[in-house]
Write a protein that holds these residues in place. Structure first.
Motif, PDB file in Angstrom:
ATOM      1  N   CYS A   1       0.710  -1.184   0.480  1.00  0.00           N
ATOM      2  CA  CYS A   1       0.225   0.328   0.172  1.00  0.00           C
ATOM      3  C   CYS A   1       0.492   1.290  -0.015  1.00  0.00           C
ATOM      4  CB  CYS A   1      -1.114   0.045   0.950  1.00  0.00           C
ATOM      5  SG  CYS A   1      -2.341  -1.335   1.264  1.00  0.00           S
ATOM      6  N   LEU A   2       0.604   2.159  -1.089  1.00  0.00           N
ATOM      7  CA  LEU A   2       1.122   3.405  -1.050  1.00  0.00           C
ATOM      8  C   LEU A   2       0.795   4.174   0.418  1.00  0.00           C
ATOM      9  CD1 LEU A   2       3.370   5.566  -2.325  1.00  0.00           C
ATOM     10  CD2 LEU A   2       0.844   6.227  -3.496  1.00  0.00           C
ATOM     11  N   MET A   3       1.741   4.849   0.324  1.00  0.00           N
ATOM     12  CA  MET A   3       1.468   5.299   1.967  1.00  0.00           C
ATOM     13  C   MET A   3       1.394   7.125   1.858  1.00  0.00           C
ATOM     14  SD  MET A   3       0.544   3.159   3.272  1.00  0.00           S
ATOM     15  CE  MET A   3      -0.649   4.531   4.681  1.00  0.00           C
ATOM     16  N   ARG A   4       0.763   7.486   1.496  1.00  0.00           N
ATOM     17  CA  ARG A   4       0.879   9.548   0.773  1.00  0.00           C
ATOM     18  C   ARG A   4      -0.352   9.978   1.021  1.00  0.00           C
ATOM     19  NH1 ARG A   4       0.898  11.572  -5.007  1.00  0.00           N
ATOM     20  NH2 ARG A   4       2.378  13.607  -4.411  1.00  0.00           N
ATOM     21  N   PRO A   5      -0.160  11.368   2.093  1.00  0.00           N
ATOM     22  CA  PRO A   5      -1.540  11.564   2.678  1.00  0.00           C
ATOM     23  C   PRO A   5      -1.652  12.841   1.847  1.00  0.00           C
ATOM     24  CG  PRO A   5       0.354  12.651   3.693  1.00  0.00           C
ATOM     25  CD  PRO A   5       1.075  11.395   3.542  1.00  0.00           C
ATOM     26  N   ARG A   6      -0.862  13.640   0.634  1.00  0.00           N
ATOM     27  CA  ARG A   6      -1.618  14.046   0.473  1.00  0.00           C
ATOM     28  C   ARG A   6      -0.862  13.865  -0.872  1.00  0.00           C
ATOM     29  NH1 ARG A   6       2.384  17.257   0.599  1.00  0.00           N
ATOM     30  NH2 ARG A   6       3.883  17.680   2.833  1.00  0.00           N
ATOM     31  N   ALA A   7      -1.139  15.181  -2.660  1.00  0.00           N
ATOM     32  CA  ALA A   7      -0.254  15.824  -3.585  1.00  0.00           C
ATOM     33  C   ALA A   7       0.547  16.509  -3.236  1.00  0.00           C
ATOM     34  CB  ALA A   7      -1.269  15.554  -4.336  1.00  0.00           C
ATOM     35  N   GLY A   8       1.670  17.015  -3.318  1.00  0.00           N
ATOM     36  CA  GLY A   8       2.743  17.431  -3.859  1.00  0.00           C
ATOM     37  C   GLY A   8       3.933  16.457  -2.475  1.00  0.00           C
ATOM     38  N   ASP A   9       4.580  17.947  -2.717  1.00  0.00           N
ATOM     39  CA  ASP A   9       5.910  17.394  -1.651  1.00  0.00           C
ATOM     40  C   ASP A   9       5.911  15.788  -1.080  1.00  0.00           C
ATOM     41  OD1 ASP A   9       5.687  18.592   0.460  1.00  0.00           O
ATOM     42  OD2 ASP A   9       6.532  20.509   0.018  1.00  0.00           O
TER      43      ASP A   9
ATOM     44  N   LEU B   1      10.946  13.566   2.977  1.00  0.00           N
ATOM     45  CA  LEU B   1      12.318  14.323   3.171  1.00  0.00           C
ATOM     46  C   LEU B   1      12.590  15.199   3.494  1.00  0.00           C
ATOM     47  CD1 LEU B   1      12.180  14.383  -1.364  1.00  0.00           C
ATOM     48  CD2 LEU B   1      13.548  13.091   0.163  1.00  0.00           C
ATOM     49  N   THR B   2      13.782  15.727   3.924  1.00  0.00           N
ATOM     50  CA  THR B   2      13.817  16.559   4.366  1.00  0.00           C
ATOM     51  C   THR B   2      14.182  17.743   3.403  1.00  0.00           C
ATOM     52  OG1 THR B   2      16.301  17.095   4.080  1.00  0.00           O
ATOM     53  CG2 THR B   2      15.976  15.628   5.919  1.00  0.00           C
ATOM     54  N   PRO B   3      13.821  19.718   3.905  1.00  0.00           N
ATOM     55  CA  PRO B   3      13.627  20.861   3.564  1.00  0.00           C
ATOM     56  C   PRO B   3      14.632  20.472   2.412  1.00  0.00           C
ATOM     57  CG  PRO B   3      13.008  20.844   5.840  1.00  0.00           C
ATOM     58  CD  PRO B   3      13.481  19.745   5.770  1.00  0.00           C
ATOM     59  N   GLU B   4      15.940  20.102   2.472  1.00  0.00           N
ATOM     60  CA  GLU B   4      16.711  20.229   1.646  1.00  0.00           C
ATOM     61  C   GLU B   4      17.398  19.282   0.664  1.00  0.00           C
ATOM     62  OE1 GLU B   4      16.822  22.549   5.774  1.00  0.00           O
ATOM     63  OE2 GLU B   4      17.232  19.764   5.536  1.00  0.00           O
ATOM     64  N   GLY B   5      16.498  18.060   0.623  1.00  0.00           N
ATOM     65  CA  GLY B   5      16.198  16.728  -0.367  1.00  0.00           C
ATOM     66  C   GLY B   5      17.152  15.773   0.286  1.00  0.00           C
ATOM     67  N   THR B   6      17.257  15.247   1.300  1.00  0.00           N
ATOM     68  CA  THR B   6      17.774  14.147   1.710  1.00  0.00           C
ATOM     69  C   THR B   6      16.802  13.156   2.831  1.00  0.00           C
ATOM     70  OG1 THR B   6      18.187  14.709   3.790  1.00  0.00           O
ATOM     71  CG2 THR B   6      19.715  14.826   2.295  1.00  0.00           C
ATOM     72  N   LEU B   7      16.765  12.039   2.351  1.00  0.00           N
ATOM     73  CA  LEU B   7      15.749  11.093   3.022  1.00  0.00           C
ATOM     74  C   LEU B   7      15.497  11.641   4.834  1.00  0.00           C
ATOM     75  CD1 LEU B   7      14.025   9.595   2.309  1.00  0.00           C
ATOM     76  CD2 LEU B   7      16.122   7.551   3.127  1.00  0.00           C
ATOM     77  N   ASP B   8      14.467  11.887   4.699  1.00  0.00           N
ATOM     78  CA  ASP B   8      14.396  12.242   6.558  1.00  0.00           C
ATOM     79  C   ASP B   8      14.521  10.596   7.668  1.00  0.00           C
ATOM     80  OD1 ASP B   8      13.426  13.212   8.965  1.00  0.00           O
ATOM     81  OD2 ASP B   8      11.727  15.062   8.018  1.00  0.00           O
ATOM     82  N   LEU B   9      15.264  10.819   7.822  1.00  0.00           N
ATOM     83  CA  LEU B   9      15.437   9.543   8.694  1.00  0.00           C
ATOM     84  C   LEU B   9      14.526   9.260  10.187  1.00  0.00           C
ATOM     85  CD1 LEU B   9      18.807   9.066   8.120  1.00  0.00           C
ATOM     86  CD2 LEU B   9      17.911   7.762   6.957  1.00  0.00           C
ATOM     87  N   PRO B  10      14.225  10.373  11.057  1.00  0.00           N
ATOM     88  CA  PRO B  10      13.393  10.438  11.568  1.00  0.00           C
ATOM     89  C   PRO B  10      12.434   9.965  11.406  1.00  0.00           C
ATOM     90  CG  PRO B  10      15.052  12.016  12.426  1.00  0.00           C
ATOM     91  CD  PRO B  10      15.379  11.315  11.197  1.00  0.00           C
ATOM     92  N   ALA B  11      11.919  10.621  10.612  1.00  0.00           N
ATOM     93  CA  ALA B  11      10.479  10.216   9.792  1.00  0.00           C
ATOM     94  C   ALA B  11      10.241   8.931   9.036  1.00  0.00           C
ATOM     95  CB  ALA B  11      10.522  11.654   8.888  1.00  0.00           C
TER      96      ALA B  11
END
Length: 248
Positions: free
Chosen positions: A56-64, A95-105
């Protein structure tokens, strides 16, 4: 292992994917906007009708893919609901604002997945450094990375896909699942250009004419350019052709 994953957002599409020989489903809602978190009741319908593994794809909204704490909490609740409804795995990314994978998230989402198989979705394609993102996903224990090679279509991302496939082999890392613009002809082309490619992701969709005979024009319900008189649905013959190309 050779793999054809088909993304679907309806029971009819899931059945067509099965009929065509798909190995696995990515289940989502709203494919027209790139896919959003799907409905648990529809997942139960799909699992009752066929035995293919479903992620299952987990994406709460369109966009970033920069998510707030509230959005992450929502995703975790949705994952738990879908696990209870029969999901075999999940497709996640942040992702983080800087474009890296958000590891805590990512760790928060992985904890919610409870050890189920996980794909990193195409957030990698809008990350700063695809190879660094792939390495981070590998370190998290993710088993699959869905990517176009950081391009609008996989055919335009061949050089980056080659780098990711090389990294896969070097690290014995996550499978590189090639998506975006995939069909039988593209699979044939990419398997020549990328001999290590063995996993592909496609929608294999076609447009079905609406059964409505009365049609009020000029009243769009969603994105510009879409109408309510054509329904996107997976085509079993297109899946069958894609699967044959994967297996050649």
């Amino acid at each position: 292992m050779k793999l054809l994953e088909v993304c679907v957002d309806s029971l009819a599409s899931a059945l067509a994917a099965k009929q065509g020989g798909a190995d696995r489903l990515e289940f989502c809602s709203a494919l027209a906007v790139g896919g959003l978190t799907p409905y648990a009741d529809l997942l139960r319908q799909i699992k009752a009708e066929l035995d293919l593994p479903v992620r299952c794809l987990m994406r709460p909204r369109a966009g970033d893919f920069l998510y707030t704490r509230d959005e992450l909490e929502l995703l975790c609740r949705q994952i738990e609901t879908l696990r209870s409804a029969g999901a075999d795995g999940f497709v996640i990314g942040a992702l983080t604002p800087e474009g890296t994978l958000d590891l805590p998230a990512m760790r928060t989402l992985l904890d919610a997945c409870g050890g189920a198989p996980v794909t990193l979705h195409r957030c990698i394609d809008v990350s700063r450094d695809l190879c660094a993102t792939y390495r981070a996903a590998a370190a998290l224990g993710i088993d699959t990375v869905l990517t176009s090679g950081g391009a609008g279509s996989c055919r335009k991302g061949i050089s980056q896909l080659a780098a990711l496939l090389s990294l896969r082999d070097e690290l014995d890392g996550p499978e590189v699942l090639i998506g975006a613009g995939v069909n039988a002809a593209v699979i044939d082309e990419l398997r020549v250009a990328l001999p290590g490619a063995r996993a592909f992701h496609a929608s294999c969709k076609t447009l079905l004419e609406s059964g409505m005979t009365f049609r009020r024009e000029g009243v769009p319900m969603g994105l510009p350019g879409l109408d309510e008189w054509h329904i996107q649905q997976t085509d079993a013959d297109a899946v069958r052709a894609a699967k044959a190309a994967v297996m050649r």
